[in-house]
Design an enzyme around this catalytic site. Structure first.
Site, PDB file in Angstrom:
ATOM      1  N   LYS A  85       0.860  -1.179   0.000  1.00  0.00           N
ATOM      2  CA  LYS A  85       0.000   0.000   0.000  1.00  0.00           C
ATOM      3  C   LYS A  85       0.901   1.236   0.000  1.00  0.00           C
ATOM      4  O   LYS A  85       1.430   1.627   1.027  1.00  0.00           O
ATOM      5  CB  LYS A  85      -0.918  -0.009   1.233  1.00  0.00           C
ATOM      6  CG  LYS A  85      -2.266   0.704   1.041  1.00  0.00           C
ATOM      7  CD  LYS A  85      -2.167   2.168   0.696  1.00  0.00           C
ATOM      8  CE  LYS A  85      -1.620   2.959   1.865  1.00  0.00           C
ATOM      9  NZ  LYS A  85      -1.511   4.436   1.520  1.00  0.00           N
ATOM     10  N   PRO A  86       1.109   1.853  -1.173  1.00  0.00           N
ATOM     11  CA  PRO A  86       1.992   3.019  -1.232  1.00  0.00           C
ATOM     12  C   PRO A  86       1.289   4.282  -0.766  1.00  0.00           C
ATOM     13  O   PRO A  86       0.055   4.337  -0.667  1.00  0.00           O
ATOM     14  CB  PRO A  86       2.336   3.105  -2.722  1.00  0.00           C
ATOM     15  CG  PRO A  86       1.112   2.584  -3.407  1.00  0.00           C
ATOM     16  CD  PRO A  86       0.568   1.492  -2.496  1.00  0.00           C
ATOM     17  N   GLU A 119       9.673   1.208  11.059  1.00  0.00           N
ATOM     18  CA  GLU A 119      10.749   2.190  10.869  1.00  0.00           C
ATOM     19  C   GLU A 119      10.074   3.549  10.941  1.00  0.00           C
ATOM     20  O   GLU A 119       9.422   3.987   9.995  1.00  0.00           O
ATOM     21  CB  GLU A 119      11.448   1.960   9.525  1.00  0.00           C
ATOM     22  CG  GLU A 119      12.794   2.638   9.438  1.00  0.00           C
ATOM     23  CD  GLU A 119      12.708   3.985   8.765  1.00  0.00           C
ATOM     24  OE1 GLU A 119      12.698   5.003   9.511  1.00  0.00           O
ATOM     25  OE2 GLU A 119      12.651   4.035   7.537  1.00  0.00           O
ATOM     26  N   LEU A 120      10.216   4.192  12.102  1.00  0.00           N
ATOM     27  CA  LEU A 120       9.404   5.367  12.411  1.00  0.00           C
ATOM     28  C   LEU A 120      10.231   6.649  12.402  1.00  0.00           C
ATOM     29  O   LEU A 120      11.279   6.718  11.766  1.00  0.00           O
ATOM     30  CB  LEU A 120       8.704   5.147  13.757  1.00  0.00           C
ATOM     31  CG  LEU A 120       7.920   3.838  13.866  1.00  0.00           C
ATOM     32  CD1 LEU A 120       7.301   3.686  15.250  1.00  0.00           C
ATOM     33  CD2 LEU A 120       6.847   3.751  12.783  1.00  0.00           C
ATOM     34  N   ARG A 137      19.812  16.529   1.250  1.00  0.00           N
ATOM     35  CA  ARG A 137      19.455  15.368   0.435  1.00  0.00           C
ATOM     36  C   ARG A 137      17.958  15.105   0.566  1.00  0.00           C
ATOM     37  O   ARG A 137      17.409  15.076   1.658  1.00  0.00           O
ATOM     38  CB  ARG A 137      20.246  14.135   0.889  1.00  0.00           C
ATOM     39  CG  ARG A 137      20.014  12.909   0.014  1.00  0.00           C
ATOM     40  CD  ARG A 137      20.770  11.704   0.547  1.00  0.00           C
ATOM     41  NE  ARG A 137      22.204  11.929   0.587  1.00  0.00           N
ATOM     42  CZ  ARG A 137      22.909  12.025   1.705  1.00  0.00           C
ATOM     43  NH1 ARG A 137      22.308  11.923   2.881  1.00  0.00           N
ATOM     44  NH2 ARG A 137      24.215  12.226   1.664  1.00  0.00           N
ATOM     45  N   CYS A 147      13.881  10.395   6.972  1.00  0.00           N
ATOM     46  CA  CYS A 147      13.843  10.079   8.402  1.00  0.00           C
ATOM     47  C   CYS A 147      15.229  10.100   9.016  1.00  0.00           C
ATOM     48  O   CYS A 147      15.372  10.308  10.219  1.00  0.00           O
ATOM     49  CB  CYS A 147      13.181   8.730   8.621  1.00  0.00           C
ATOM     50  SG  CYS A 147      13.974   7.377   7.720  1.00  0.00           S
ATOM     51  N   GLU A 150      10.696  16.700  14.254  1.00  0.00           N
ATOM     52  CA  GLU A 150      11.335  16.243  13.027  1.00  0.00           C
ATOM     53  C   GLU A 150      10.895  17.194  11.906  1.00  0.00           C
ATOM     54  O   GLU A 150       9.719  17.240  11.546  1.00  0.00           O
ATOM     55  CB  GLU A 150      10.923  14.803  12.711  1.00  0.00           C
ATOM     56  CG  GLU A 150      11.644  14.223  11.508  1.00  0.00           C
ATOM     57  CD  GLU A 150      11.280  12.772  11.253  1.00  0.00           C
ATOM     58  OE1 GLU A 150      12.058  12.085  10.577  1.00  0.00           O
ATOM     59  OE2 GLU A 150      10.210  12.326  11.721  1.00  0.00           O
TER      60      GLU A 150
END
Length: 490
Positions: free
Chosen positions: A183-184, A259-260, A287, A293, A390
């Site tokens: 599911k993209p 992977e958060l 970049r 992340c 973030e």
């Protein structure tokens, strides 16, 4: 323009289920935008819960035969996909990512190399899956350890690295003999659908992969996660969404990889090579427009180098060329969406209102597309919003520090710990920080750390599990222990 039109006409825009492309069961479609212009690139079929159920039905039916497929056959298919991605379709993949996500073409080409490398790496790992055979300490049993596929998987991938985040999951899953539903993100479904085309052409059997983009992610992922036939969930995205998915997955004790979020510190110590540190800071911050992340989010510079570093860093960021990623010479493309632009702009505005100073940048560029100037901010309180968030954009807060121990305490107080970078020529310090910083990946005197052969993942609320390296395939294997009477060898 003709090249873009030709490419767009060649990209599948329907759902990929059971080895073919089909429209949504509802007939609904959603728009995919070019972030450099804000205009619609094309429309894509929007999967419904019925489509998701159909994809899982097909996947479950294919699981047994795919698991029984010889490892060499699985390996050959993955290697063929690697070759297709890096040769036949290399330019297409790069341009698709630039068009729907915004990154400059040279960076998109770099993602093709990186993303495809997971197909090659796990093509090799498919042939190395092994169990164990040993006598238990008491001597009366012989132990046999069997490794087998975990079963049908669900991949939920983000928009920032639309190829690499798919291959980093699909490579090990397929190598281990699992089937999967991808599911993209709704921002970048075209790369995922083109990936399905490549896997199909490489010979992946029908049912082993489904790609189901949707305008309403929750309506399709919720029922899939609740279905007891699903055995594995792998998600890359924000910590907040990851926590919600973990709660859902707990109902069936679903195996998960997460992977958060990250909030990566970039530390410049007093003995650093300052020019090398500035070069690394620019590369690590800009970049992917900072939308990564593991991008450096906050820059901690020792007081002895602070003024010189800030001056050189400001000059370097001010010299970057911002523009449409399809144009030659562009260093920084647009942010992915209006929402992302608003989020980044808001963080900067509130930081300035709280007393921060901007040494370069700080504003949106133009009215067309979602461009934001590369920005350096100083005079920031350590506990301010922009330091605790973030950023996911080309914004670099720079903070002065004097004491290593106190800095470690500040960094470790963060709830996340995915990546970090530091520049120093002190070997004992390097080893000490590797032990003390609560961070899963550390770059030392280097602008890059991601590599297929290395385990990617973080600590604390940055997730669980690892992708890549020899550890990556372990996430997709079950372990079965068989105990039987030990043979008499006397």
């Amino acid at each position: 323009m003709a090249r873009i039109d030709e490419l767009l006409s060649s990209i599948p825009t329907d759902l990929y289920i059971d080895g073919g492309f089909r429209p949504s069961s509802s007939g609904e479609r959603f728009d995919v935008y070019n972030p450099a212009t804000g205009e619609v690139l094309t429309t894509v079929a929007s999967a419904t819960p019925d489509d998701a159920a159909a994809a899982l039905d097909v996947a479950v039916a294919a699981q047994e035969s795919w698991a029984a497929t010889p490892p060499r056959t699985r390996s050959d298919i993955l290697y063929k996909a690697f070759e297709l991605a890096t040769t036949t379709y290399r330019e297409d993949l790069a341009l698709i990512m630039t068009l729907e996500m915004g990154k400059p073409l040279d960076q998109a080409d770099g993602e093709v190399t990186y993303g495809a490398s997971f197909l090659r790496w796990f093509a090799e790992e498919a042939n190395r899956i092994r169990g164990d055979y040993f006598r238990i300490p008491e001597g009366h049993l012989q132990a046999i350890v069997v490794r087998r596929p975990v079963g049908p998987c669900l991949f939920i991938t983000p928009w920032n690295f639309p190829l690499a985040m798919a291959t980093r999951k699909a490579g090990p899953a397929f190598a281990a003999g699992n089937v999967a539903i991808l599911k993209p993100s709704r921002e970048t479904p075209l790369t995922a659908l083109f990936f399905a085309k490549i896997m199909h052409e490489a010979g992946l059997p029908a049912g082993v992969l489904a790609v189901i983009p949707s305008a309403s992610s929750r309506t399709i992922t919720g029922p899939l996660i609740a279905d007891p036939r699903l055995r594995k969930l792998s998600f890359t995205g924000s910590t907040a969404v990851g926590k919600a998915l973990l709660q859902e997955a707990s109902a069936n004790v679903l195996r998960t990889s997460m992977e958060l979020g990250g909030n990566a510190p970039f530390i410049v110590f007093e003995d650093a090579d300052i020019d090398r540190a500035v070069e690394g800071a620019v590369a690590t911050k800009l970049r992917n427009m900072g939308e990564a992340c593991n991008a450096a989010d906050h820059f901690f510079v020792h007081e002895d180098l602070y003024d010189e570093f800030t001056e050189k860093f400001t000059k370097a960021l001010a010299s970057q060329r911002v523009g449409d990623g399809t144009h030659e010479g562009v260093n920084v493309g647009p942010l992915v969406s209006q929402q992302q632009l608003d989020d980044v702009s808001g963080l900067v505005e509130r930081a300035v209102e709280a007393g921060a100073q901007i040494t370069t940048g700080g504003k949106r560029i133009g009215e067309e597309g979602f461009f934001f100037e590369p920005t350096v901010i100083t005079d920031i309180a350590p506990q301010s919003e922009i330091m605790m968030t973030e950023i996911f954009g080309p914004v670099a807060p720079v903070v002065r520090f004097s004491d290593e121990r106190e800095l470690v305490k500040v960094i470790n107080a963060d709830s996340v710990g995915l990546a970090g970078y530091f520049h120093t020529n002190n070997l004992p310090r390097i080893l000490r920080l590797a032990e003390k910083l609560e961070i899963g990946m550390l770059g030392v005197n280097s602008a890059t750390i991601s590599n297929t052969a290395a385990p990617f993942g973080g600590m604390k609320q940055s997730g669980m599990g690892r992708e890549g390296g020899k550890e990556g395939i372990e996430e997709y294997l079950e372990t079965v222990y068989v105990g039987m009477p030990a043979p008499d060898i006397s």
